[in-house]
Design an enzyme around this catalytic site. Structure first.
Site, mmCIF file in Angstrom:
data_model
loop_
_atom_site.group_PDB
_atom_site.id
_atom_site.type_symbol
_atom_site.label_atom_id
_atom_site.label_comp_id
_atom_site.label_asym_id
_atom_site.label_seq_id
_atom_site.Cartn_x
_atom_site.Cartn_y
_atom_site.Cartn_z
ATOM 1 N N ASP A 30 22.061 40.061 28.411
ATOM 2 C CA ASP A 30 22.843 40.816 29.390
ATOM 3 C C ASP A 30 22.164 42.165 29.570
ATOM 4 O OD1 ASP A 30 26.052 40.512 30.364
ATOM 5 O OD2 ASP A 30 25.174 42.515 30.499
ATOM 6 N N THR A 121 29.050 32.963 41.567
ATOM 7 C CA THR A 121 29.536 32.529 42.886
ATOM 8 C C THR A 121 28.761 33.274 43.965
ATOM 9 O OG1 THR A 121 31.712 32.146 41.950
ATOM 10 C CG2 THR A 121 31.587 32.374 44.350
ATOM 11 N N GLU A 152 30.990 27.388 39.120
ATOM 12 C CA GLU A 152 31.876 27.319 37.960
ATOM 13 C C GLU A 152 33.332 27.401 38.426
ATOM 14 O OE1 GLU A 152 31.266 26.636 34.655
ATOM 15 O OE2 GLU A 152 33.413 26.446 34.940
ATOM 16 N N ARG A 155 38.928 28.863 34.627
ATOM 17 C CA ARG A 155 39.914 29.930 34.837
ATOM 18 C C ARG A 155 39.959 30.781 33.583
ATOM 19 N NH1 ARG A 155 44.459 25.602 35.339
ATOM 20 N NH2 ARG A 155 43.053 24.863 33.709
ATOM 21 N N LYS A 223 32.383 26.083 46.360
ATOM 22 C CA LYS A 223 33.033 27.109 45.530
ATOM 23 C C LYS A 223 33.810 28.105 46.404
ATOM 24 C CE LYS A 223 34.121 29.745 42.144
ATOM 25 N NZ LYS A 223 35.122 29.426 41.162
ATOM 26 N N CYS A 279 37.685 36.921 41.182
ATOM 27 C CA CYS A 279 37.231 35.792 41.999
ATOM 28 C C CYS A 279 37.895 35.748 43.369
ATOM 29 C CB CYS A 279 37.450 34.489 41.243
ATOM 30 S SG CYS A 279 36.317 34.346 39.851
ATOM 31 N N LYS A 282 37.402 38.769 46.082
ATOM 32 C CA LYS A 282 36.029 38.994 46.555
ATOM 33 C C LYS A 282 35.443 37.737 47.207
ATOM 34 C CE LYS A 282 33.160 37.984 42.489
ATOM 35 N NZ LYS A 282 32.721 36.691 42.974
HETATM 36 N N1 LIG Z 1 35.565 35.293 35.882
HETATM 37 C C1 LIG Z 1 35.859 34.112 36.364
HETATM 38 O O1 LIG Z 1 36.964 33.570 36.145
HETATM 39 C C2 LIG Z 1 34.880 33.353 37.192
HETATM 40 C C3 LIG Z 1 35.080 31.981 37.447
HETATM 41 C C4 LIG Z 1 34.141 31.298 38.205
HETATM 42 C C5 LIG Z 1 33.050 31.968 38.740
HETATM 43 N N2 LIG Z 1 32.887 33.305 38.513
HETATM 44 C C6 LIG Z 1 31.700 33.961 39.064
HETATM 45 O O2 LIG Z 1 30.741 34.109 38.020
HETATM 46 C C7 LIG Z 1 30.020 35.338 38.181
HETATM 47 C C8 LIG Z 1 30.194 36.186 36.926
HETATM 48 O O3 LIG Z 1 31.564 36.488 36.772
HETATM 49 P P1 LIG Z 1 32.127 37.129 35.436
HETATM 50 O O4 LIG Z 1 33.602 37.194 35.573
HETATM 51 O O5 LIG Z 1 31.521 36.456 34.273
HETATM 52 O O6 LIG Z 1 31.527 38.621 35.574
HETATM 53 P P2 LIG Z 1 31.294 39.680 34.432
HETATM 54 O O7 LIG Z 1 31.220 40.993 35.109
HETATM 55 O O8 LIG Z 1 32.276 39.477 33.327
HETATM 56 O O9 LIG Z 1 29.858 39.292 33.867
HETATM 57 C C9 LIG Z 1 28.681 39.511 34.543
HETATM 58 C C10 LIG Z 1 27.671 40.031 33.523
HETATM 59 O O10 LIG Z 1 26.396 40.093 34.149
HETATM 60 C C11 LIG Z 1 25.721 41.214 33.593
HETATM 61 N N3 LIG Z 1 24.603 41.579 34.466
HETATM 62 C C12 LIG Z 1 24.647 42.182 35.673
HETATM 63 N N4 LIG Z 1 23.404 42.336 36.153
HETATM 64 C C13 LIG Z 1 22.571 41.794 35.236
HETATM 65 C C14 LIG Z 1 21.173 41.645 35.166
HETATM 66 N N5 LIG Z 1 20.381 42.053 36.154
HETATM 67 N N6 LIG Z 1 20.633 41.047 34.079
HETATM 68 C C15 LIG Z 1 21.420 40.618 33.068
HETATM 69 N N7 LIG Z 1 22.762 40.735 33.089
HETATM 70 C C16 LIG Z 1 23.329 41.313 34.158
HETATM 71 C C17 LIG Z 1 26.797 42.263 33.485
HETATM 72 O O11 LIG Z 1 26.464 43.295 32.566
HETATM 73 C C18 LIG Z 1 27.991 41.420 33.016
HETATM 74 O O12 LIG Z 1 28.100 41.393 31.604
HETATM 75 C C19 LIG Z 1 30.574 35.971 39.444
HETATM 76 O O13 LIG Z 1 29.773 35.583 40.516
HETATM 77 C C20 LIG Z 1 31.943 35.358 39.565
HETATM 78 O O14 LIG Z 1 32.403 35.331 40.891
HETATM 79 C C21 LIG Z 1 33.762 34.011 37.739
#
Ligand SMILES: NC(=O)c1ccc[n+]([C@@H]2O[C@H](COP(=O)([O-])OP(=O)(O)OC[C@H]3O[C@@H](n4cnc5c(N)ncnc54)[C@H](O)[C@@H]3O)[C@@H](O)[C@H]2O)c1
Length: 450
Positions: A30, A121, A152, A155, A223, A279, A282
């Site tokens: 990360d 997403t 993904e 939830r 998605k 989610c 946005k």
């Molecule tokens: N949270 C959910 O329930 C969920 C469900 C399905 C899909 N998604 C999608 O998955 C994606 C991630 O969501 P999330 O909730 O895990 O977000 P999050 O913010 O919890 O995690 C994203 C991570 O990516 C890291 N990051 C950002 N830029 C980076 C880089 N250049 N290199 C390495 N790491 C980097 C951030 O520090 C962060 O820890 C989004 O597109 C979201 O829409 C989320």
């Protein structure tokens, strides 16, 4: 198989831990070093039920590692999942700069062919841009990259179970080799060949997940189309609730009957403060923009968004009608997370509501079982209570903003006796109006007769 995960937020960490749980060798990174530090020292940067046990076991058995070194991550995985955030830009479009950044790192550090998988997403056609970026950034190395989309559907709150027991796994691929690699990654999940950390001693009988192979654009569209549909369903239920309120009907009875129709289904029909989280809001916005850019008038999505924005105002009116003057009033707020069983407060309606109440001069004392630390970062100037009982002490109103199960089971005699005025404003229709009145409360909710 050797798998790398870039981005260890909610999705990345659950994906990495679960893929390690089912037998793959996984390395995660990360850009936020503090997250890797927390993970390396045995902690978790997020709250997600059951995830701690999965991470601990996979680490102990040597299948899950964390690294701050991007080079190591790129070398470690034959397949690299991109799980970084795709937050909204000010115009509502998805910000894909983190994906671009990861593509550059992969392309410049790779020394062997890689399958690069979008799990974040993203709008349809991002896969094409990702492929182009990998080719451009990696032109000196001559390494070949394949791209796949694997949206993904987990939830937050039930993420481990959702990942290991999905109803469908969608993979958008550009060639058969990528399809084979994706199948190898998910084979243990599809065949249920893993020691399930959720169900002991055995998983309940049920249909195997549907394996869906599509084009990359279709996978991306699936998605956004799914999340936007869920958002519309919630907004629809909220409008029916407003109507029920005017007509003296009960939204609980209405949606229960609607949900029994298999064409409709019961999920996402709860009336209340509206949807939030990282989610639905946005993804809905990004889908609206994608439609606009593609010349398609998808205005029903804009309506769903507008209805959702108005929920906070609608609820605020209820508070004002009950309290008359908000300024100077002590208000207890139970629930800060955007939904129960998570500590995630991103785009949480509770946060907007509290900001509005505080700006009108109310004194807020809030409590959430898991989300207080994260809430403090966005709402530093309110009081935080040690428990629900501590929050309601001397309050002139109790607002329920997130439907945590523990709020359902409070000792309501104790709550009533410690409040200055026994008034409950239930923004999630968590409690029974009849029961609360029997306990001696004034009680307001959405779409249910007084
Ligand atoms: N949270 C959910 O329930 C969920 C469900 C399905 C899909 N998604 C999608 O998955 C994606 C991630 O969501 P999330 O909730 O895990 O977000 P999050 O913010 O919890 O995690 C994203 C991570 O990516 C890291 N990051 C950002 N830029 C980076 C880089 N250049 N290199 C390495 N790491 C980097 C951030 O520090 C962060 O820890 C989004 O597109 C979201 O829409 C989320």
């Amino acid at each position: 198989m050797r798998v790398s995960i870039v981005g260890t937020g909610y999705v990345g960490l659950v994906t990495g831990a679960c893929l390690a749980e089912v037998g793959h060798h996984v390395v995660c990174t990360d850009s936020d070093e503090s997250k890797i530090q927390t993970l390396e020292s045995g902690g978790l940067p997020i709250y997600e039920p059951g995830l701690d046990g999965v991470v601990a076991r996979a680490r102990k058995e040597g299948r899950l590692k964390f690294s701050r070194n991007p080079k190591e991550i790129v070398e470690a995985g034959d397949a690299i999942f991109i799980c970084v955030g795709t937050p909204p830009l000010p115009n509502g479009d998805a910000d894909l700069s983190a994906i671009d950044h990861v593509a550059r790192t992969i392309a410049t550090e790779a020394r062997s062919p890689k399958l690069v998988i979008e799990k974040s997403t993203v709008p349809a056609q991002t896969g094409q841009e990702l492929k182009r970026a990998l080719t451009v950034y990696g032109r000196k190395s001559g390494i070949s990259f394949s791209v796949a989309s694997n949206p993904e559907f987990l939830r937050e709150g039930t993420a481990v179970s959702d990942f290991l027991h999905p109803d469908r796994i969608v993979v958008g691929v550009e060639n058969e080799a990528s399809e084979r690699q994706m199948k190898e990654i998910y084979a243990p999940v599809l065949e249920r060949k893993f020691h399930c950390p959720v169900h002991a001693p055995a998983c309940p009988e049920g249909p195997a997940p549907t394996w869906l192979v599509t084009t990359i654009s279709s996978a991306e569209l699936i998605k956004h189309a799914s999340n936007s549909f869920l958002a519309m369903k919630i907004s629809y239920a909220n409008m029916v609730a407003d109507l029920a309120e005017r007509l003296g009907a009960d939204i609980g009875e209405v949606v229960r009957a609607m949900g029994l129709d298999p064409r409709i289904g019961p999920a996402f029909l709860n009336a209340g403060l509206g949807f939030g989280g990282f989610c639905l809001p946005k993804d809905l916005q990004a889908f609206v923009h994608l439609a606009e850019r593609s010349g398609v008038d998808f205005s029903m999505l804009k309506e769903a968004e507008k209805i959702n924005h108005k929920r906070i105002g609608r609820f605020y009116e209820k508070i004002k009608n009950s309290l008359w003057v908000v300024k100077g009033k002590q208000i207890a707020v139970l629930g800060l997370a955007f939904k129960p069983n998570t500590d995630d407060v991103r785009f949480a309606p509770s946060i907007d509501l509290i900001e509005q109440l505080a700006s009108e001069g109310a004194h807020i004392r809030a409590y959430d079982p898991e989300a207080m630390d994260r809430a403090r970062a966005v709402l530093p100037n309110i009081d935080y209570a040690k428990s629900a009982y501590d929050a309601v002490k001397d309050a002139e109103a109790l607002v329920i903003a997130t439907e945590w199960d523990e709020f359902r089971k409070l000792d309501w005699d104790r709550v009533r006796n410690s409040m200055a005025r026994p008034l409950i404003l239930d923004a999630r229709n968590l409690l029974s109006p009849r029961a609360m009145k029997a306990f001696g409360f004034e009680y307001q909710s959405f779409g249910r007769p007084d």
